[in-house]
Structures are given as C-alpha cells and as structure tokens.
Design an enzyme around this catalytic site. Structure first.
Site, PDB file in Angstrom:
ATOM      1  CG  ASP A 238      -2.090   0.940   1.070  1.00  0.00           C
ATOM      2  OD1 ASP A 238      -3.227   0.454   0.952  1.00  0.00           O
ATOM      3  OD2 ASP A 238      -1.878   2.174   1.061  1.00  0.00           O
ATOM      4  CB  ILE A 239       0.775   4.255  -2.187  1.00  0.00           C
ATOM      5  CG1 ILE A 239       1.848   5.173  -2.728  1.00  0.00           C
ATOM      6  CG2 ILE A 239      -0.525   4.989  -1.890  1.00  0.00           C
ATOM      7  CD1 ILE A 239       1.528   5.730  -4.111  1.00  0.00           C
TER       8      ILE A 239
ATOM      9  CG  ASN B 166     -12.387  -0.602   4.028  1.00  0.00           C
ATOM     10  OD1 ASN B 166     -12.711  -1.094   5.101  1.00  0.00           O
ATOM     11  ND2 ASN B 166     -11.219   0.001   3.839  1.00  0.00           N
TER      12      ASN B 166
ATOM     13  N   GLY C 175     -15.379   3.183   3.916  1.00  0.00           N
ATOM     14  CA  GLY C 175     -14.025   3.671   3.649  1.00  0.00           C
ATOM     15  C   GLY C 175     -13.414   3.186   2.350  1.00  0.00           C
ATOM     16  CD  GLN C 176     -14.911  -0.338  -2.578  1.00  0.00           C
ATOM     17  OE1 GLN C 176     -16.075  -0.500  -2.240  1.00  0.00           O
ATOM     18  NE2 GLN C 176     -14.351  -0.992  -3.579  1.00  0.00           N
ATOM     19  CB  SER C 177     -10.557   5.401  -1.360  1.00  0.00           C
ATOM     20  OG  SER C 177      -9.423   4.572  -1.228  1.00  0.00           O
TER      21      SER C 177
ATOM     22  CG  HIS D  34      -8.786  -3.015  -2.399  1.00  0.00           C
ATOM     23  ND1 HIS D  34      -9.733  -2.358  -3.139  1.00  0.00           N
ATOM     24  CD2 HIS D  34      -8.645  -2.297  -1.252  1.00  0.00           C
ATOM     25  CE1 HIS D  34     -10.144  -1.277  -2.476  1.00  0.00           C
ATOM     26  NE2 HIS D  34      -9.507  -1.230  -1.325  1.00  0.00           N
TER      27      HIS D  34
ATOM     28  CG  HIS E  25      -6.759  -2.853   3.103  1.00  0.00           C
ATOM     29  ND1 HIS E  25      -6.036  -1.702   2.884  1.00  0.00           N
ATOM     30  CD2 HIS E  25      -7.994  -2.602   2.610  1.00  0.00           C
ATOM     31  CE1 HIS E  25      -6.812  -0.807   2.288  1.00  0.00           C
ATOM     32  NE2 HIS E  25      -8.008  -1.321   2.114  1.00  0.00           N
TER      33      HIS E  25
END
Ligand code: AMP
Ligand code: ZN
Length: 112
Positions: A30-31, A85, A91-93, A98, A100
């Site tokens: 994750d960035i 999410n 909180g899904q952006s 995906h 985490h």
C-alpha cells in the site's frame, strides 16, 4: 483503456511495489501504509468490491485467500488482519476489489 486505478496497476501503466503476482491476482504494498506491513491483494479481473462477488467469480476470492496465507507465511507474519472495505461509508476509496493485509503492530477492535 480502463480508468480504474488498480486495473492500471495490473496493466503496468502505474508502478507498484509487488509482493506477489500470478495469472489471477496481484499483491503489492500500500502506498500509504497503516501498519509496519501493509499490502493489498487484488484480482486481475475487475470486480468492484465484495458486493460484486457471485458464483461466477468466487473462485478468485478463494485463490486470493490462499495467496494471503502463503505470503504471510513467507514474510514471517504470525498475526495479521485482513480487511475489505465495501462502499464509501465503510471507507472504500478504490472501486476494484482488494483485501488489505496489515501486520506488525497492536490492533484495536472494533475497527474505527
Ligand atoms: P480502500 O480505501 O479500502 O479502498 O483502499 C485503497 C487503498 O489503496 C488505500 O489504502 C490506498 O492507500 C491504496 N492506494 C491508492 N493508490 C495506490 C497506489 N498507486 N499504489 C498502492 N496503493 C495505493
Ligand atoms: Zn479495476
């Protein structure tokens, strides 16, 4: 060309720091890590979220969980959290399924 960020990462149009890749899924760090170890595992097929999982595509989800278990073992993680999410309120952006994988610090429950 897909406008989906994670489809662009799969296509190599956006770079990623890869943890693992095969013909069905990709894992990358994750960035914006939320734990000392934080990577994402995504299907190569575009599925918007867990809400888009059905009998026609569920096999890749099972595969992703075998990859999570294998990579966690390879990275020496003996305790970790897997989170997905679904939707904005949760909180899904990024609207590409995906999972985490977070590890390396104490975690609270319930999550915020
Ligand atoms: P979520 O907010 O649950 O949809 O998770 C999306 C995750 O993607 C966030 O944790 C972001 O930090 C991460 N992310 C966004 N862009 C990138 C990128 N280019 N490379 C790696 N991770 C990213
Ligand atoms: Zn996508």
């Amino acid at each position: 060309m897909s406008e989906c960020l994670f489809c662009k990462i799969i296509a190599g149009e956006i770079p990623s720091n890869k943890v693992y890749e095969d013909d069905r899924c990709l894992a990358f760090y994750d960035i914006d890590p939320q734990a000392p170890t934080h990577f994402l595992v995504i299907p190569k097929e575009h599925i918007p979220s867990v809400a888009g999982v059905d009998a026609s595509n569920a096999a890749v989800v099972a595969h992703i969980f075998t990859v999570i278990a294998q990579q966690a073992q390879r990275l020496g993680l003996d305790s970790y959290r897997v989170v997905s999410n679904i939707g904005e309120q949760a909180g899904q952006s990024v609207p590409h399924l995906h999972f985490h994988v977070l590890a390396g610090r104490d975690m609270t429950w319930p999550p915020g």
